[in-house]
Design an enzyme around this catalytic site. Structure first.
Site, PDB file in Angstrom:
ATOM      1  N   SER A  94      27.649  14.462  -8.784  1.00  0.00           N
ATOM      2  CA  SER A  94      28.025  15.158  -7.554  1.00  0.00           C
ATOM      3  C   SER A  94      27.386  14.468  -6.339  1.00  0.00           C
ATOM      4  CB  SER A  94      27.608  16.624  -7.686  1.00  0.00           C
ATOM      5  OG  SER A  94      28.228  17.408  -6.711  1.00  0.00           O
TER       6      SER A  94
ATOM      7  N   GLU B  29      37.867  19.804 -11.526  1.00  0.00           N
ATOM      8  CA  GLU B  29      36.605  19.811 -10.775  1.00  0.00           C
ATOM      9  C   GLU B  29      36.324  21.109 -10.031  1.00  0.00           C
ATOM     10  OE1 GLU B  29      34.180  17.567 -10.422  1.00  0.00           O
ATOM     11  OE2 GLU B  29      35.003  15.654 -11.132  1.00  0.00           O
TER      12      GLU B  29
ATOM     13  N   HIS C  59      33.667  20.893 -12.438  1.00  0.00           N
ATOM     14  CA  HIS C  59      32.512  20.180 -11.904  1.00  0.00           C
ATOM     15  C   HIS C  59      31.262  20.553 -12.711  1.00  0.00           C
ATOM     16  CE1 HIS C  59      31.028  17.804  -8.584  1.00  0.00           C
ATOM     17  NE2 HIS C  59      30.125  18.699  -8.231  1.00  0.00           N
TER      18      HIS C  59
END
Ligand SMILES: *[C@@H]1O[C@H](CO)[C@@H](O)[C@H](O)[C@H]1NC(C)=O
Ligand SMILES: *[C@@H]1O[C@H](CO)[C@@H](O)[C@H](O)[C@H]1NC(C)=O
Ligand SMILES: *[C@@H]1O[C@H](CO)[C@@H](O)[C@H](O)[C@H]1NC(C)=O
Ligand SMILES: *[C@@H]1O[C@H](CO)[C@@H](O)[C@H](O)[C@H]1NC(C)=O
Ligand SMILES: *[C@@H]1O[C@H](CO)[C@@H](O)[C@H](O)[C@H]1NC(C)=O
Ligand SMILES: *[C@@H]1O[C@H](CO)[C@@H](O)[C@H](O)[C@H]1NC(C)=O
Length: 562
Positions: A224, A355, A467
């Site tokens: 990230s 995500e 994610h």
């Protein structure tokens, strides 16, 4: 000088002897204790158990620089002061000041302190024996939007990786206003958090060998925001020579999810100063006012800004050049990339198929739909907002609305647009920009587990992987996975084996598969967007560009400038 017969000589000698005896006694009473000598003194960690029941030494909460307190707030980190005796590295240190708007239960509630510049070094036992071969090192930059998170083992447990004979180093870096405020001055040029990462990488160069690591064999990885940072550092002269290759999980420096524009940074400074009722305009005056404030005051102001802006606030910023300051980010990442910066660094780049599904709770809490009514450009990517002439923004807003929202803004639409535009599209552009000669290995993580930690903890339902889900097969989420309350199926263990093999292979041969089977995972290139589609453990399935991906690329090409 020491006078042989005087008491002044005996006393220190006696004290030293007593200290040695005390340390020996302590070592006997703590059989799991393990000490190494680094540049600033002796550090003592603890032997712990890896996932396969092998032993590893874990040194936690080791200061890698002097703590940035007082006048050092916002400044580049200074070297740590030497200590005498043994530094107790059994437990992690405090985390940096932050407001978590994402991790929730997968991060343990912890003490926050400005004194948070700590590294955790996890070492397979055999690397500490004198004859041991120095092992390759993974330096991992944690995620959290440059605003929250830590390198600690609640989310970044090394238990899977250390059993594969690599050294794992995680760390904290300054976050949010403390790490990314820019006053556009030599005193506060911005990107302090990135500078912390470079300080850590230099510390690794000087100290890794003491921990059994090979400083010439460093893989920089991140997830990230950590991946964005790793990508920035791979294109930054400031970090040259400090690592050999890079792994980026769900984050690229060119993503339009954040704005590196100095005008955005300036906008945030205005908001921050208004909140703190600071009227100064001279950067030095502002700096002086800001270092006088208790950290809690800055933390509160930062939290209010997040509540207002919703997503990313203080982030990496393009720096102006100032005498005596080495910039971390000299220009827009897109421009650095186009100039060929970092193209010789082998990359392993991953993203997941769903995500932004894991952002749903935050999008609902933030009330995106209502906020969009007040501020219609909230659906325009932040980078586009600050690099596009304002007169063009309504058109861009309209285009996005038509494409992703059927003219009614919803969280579902935002999630699709976010997944396509912030994650998949920039990976395609990255591959294209790096051209034909670079090593760029791509995976798309699509494994849908019945025991997804993320889904379970946040009570989410969606297809595919969101994610952070790929991360949970590389690092152990100790906050959730304590043996008794949570079961993982065989498939999950196999997926862990598969993902960690990919990482460890890449650390060894700069390819995700080493040796004769390497052709099972070719590098992507300008002409061919090839990626490993990870759906089940141990299945290799190279995929090429799809019609949907081509459509995504065409659409976002029309929005993005710079
Ligand atoms: C700290 O210790 C190192 C040796 O580990 C030494 O080289 C260095 O000079 C010491 N620094 C100070 C300020 O004492
Ligand atoms: C931060 O830690 C220091 C010790 O390192 C302590 O003196 C201070 O009170 C702590 N501050 C907060 C806000 O907890
Ligand atoms: C930052 O400072 C530099 C040098 O003083 C100046 O040229 C530049 O315009 C400033 N940037 C912003 C966004 O004000
Ligand atoms: C878009 O909205 C219109 C009217 O609100 C509806 O008739 C149409 O089916 C929607 N299209 C899609 C693709 O959802
Ligand atoms: C690729 O690398 C070769 C040799 O290293 C070099 O001669 C060639 O110019 C490079 N091509 C591109 C497109 O960079
Ligand atoms: C890195 O370490 C691996 C495993 O020990 C080794 O095979 C490889 O040759 C090393 N690479 C470099 C560049 O030293």
């Amino acid at each position: 000088m020491c006078i042989m017969s005087g008491r002044s000589c005996l006393a220190p000698a006696l004290a030293a002897l007593l200290a040695i005896l005390a340390a020996q006694a302590q070592a006997r009473s703590e059989p799991n204790k393990v000490c190494v000598k680094i540049e600033t003194g002796s550090v003592c960690g603890q032997m712990r158990r890896a996932d396969d029941n092998s032993d590893y030494a874990s040194f936690r909460g080791v200061p890698y620089a002097k703590q940035p307190l007082g006048e050092l707030r916002f400044k580049e980190l200074e070297p740590a002061v030497n200590w005498t005796g043994n530094y107790d590295a059994t437990n992690e240190g405090p985390i940096c000041f932050q407001t978590d708007v994402f991790y929730g239960k997968i991060m343990q509630a912890r003490e926050m302190n400005e004194s948070c510049i700590f590294a955790n070094v996890h070492v397979p036992k055999e690397a500490l024996t004198a004859s041991g071969r120095k092992l390759p090192i993974l330096v991992f930059i944690h995620g959290g939007g440059f605003a929250f998170g830590s390198g600690d083992t609640d989310l970044h447990g090394p238990e899977y990786l250390v059993s594969k004979k690599v050294v794992v180093i995680t760390f904290n870096y300054r976050l949010n206003v403390f790490g990314f405020l820019s006053l556009n001055s030599s005193e506060v040029p911005g990107n302090m958090g990135l500078r912390d990462m470079v300080t850590l990488l230099r510390w690794v160069q000087r100290n890794a060998a003491a921990f059994g690591g090979d400083p010439n064999n460093v893989t920089l990885a991140g997830q990230s925001a950590g991946a964005i940072a790793a990508h920035v550092l791979s294109m930054s002269k400031a970090a040259e020579g400090l690592f050999q290759r890079v792994i980026m999980m769900s984050g690229t420096a060119i993503s339009s999810l954040y704005s590196p524009s100095p005008y955005f940074a300036q906008f945030l400074v205005k908001q921050l100063l208004a909140k703190l009722a600071i009227e100064a305009t001279d950067p030095h005056e502002i700096y002086k006012r800001l270092i006088e404030l208790p950290a809690e005051k800055l933390w509160e102001a930062n939290r209010d800004l997040i509540d207002k802006i919703g997503f990313l606030t203080f982030v990496p910023t393009v720096e102006s050049s100032f005498p005596g300051v080495t910039p971390m980010l000299e220009d827009y990442p897109d421009i650095l990339l186009a100039k060929g910066r970092g193209k010789d660094v082998p990359l392993l780049v991953g993203y997941t198929d769903s995500e932004c599904e894991t952002f749903r709770p935050r999008l609902e809490e933030f009330d995106l739909v209502q906020k969009n009514k007040e501020s219609p450009f909230i659906i325009v990517p932040p980078k586009v907002l600050f690099t596009t002439p304002p007169a063009l923004l309504p058109d861009i807003g309209k285009k996005i609305e038509t494409k992703y929202y059927n003219n009614t803004v919803t969280v579902d639409g935002f999630i699709k647009c976010c997944t396509d535009g912030f994650y998949e599209y920039p990976v395609m552009k990255l591959v294209e920009a790096r051209g034909g000669n670079s090593s760029t290995f791509v995976y798309k993580f699509e494994y849908e587990s019945d025991n997804s930690v993320l889904k379970e903890v946040a009570e989410l339902e969606y297809h595919g992987a969101g994610h952070v889900e790929d991360l949970t097969y590389v690092f152990k989420v100790n906050s959730v996975l304590d043996e008794s309350s949570y079961l993982r199926e065989n498939d999950d263990a196999e997926m862990t084996d598969y993902m960690t093999n990919i990482f460890v292979n890449f650390m060894q041969c700069s390819k995700p598969i080493c040796g004769k089977s390497e052709s099972m995972w070719p590098s992507a290139s300008r002409d061919q967007f090839l990626y490993q589609e990870i759906q089940s453990p141990n299945v290799y399935n190279i995929a090429g560009v799809t019609a949907h991906q081509q459509d995504v690329a065409r659409f976002f090409d029309t929005l993005t400038r710079v």
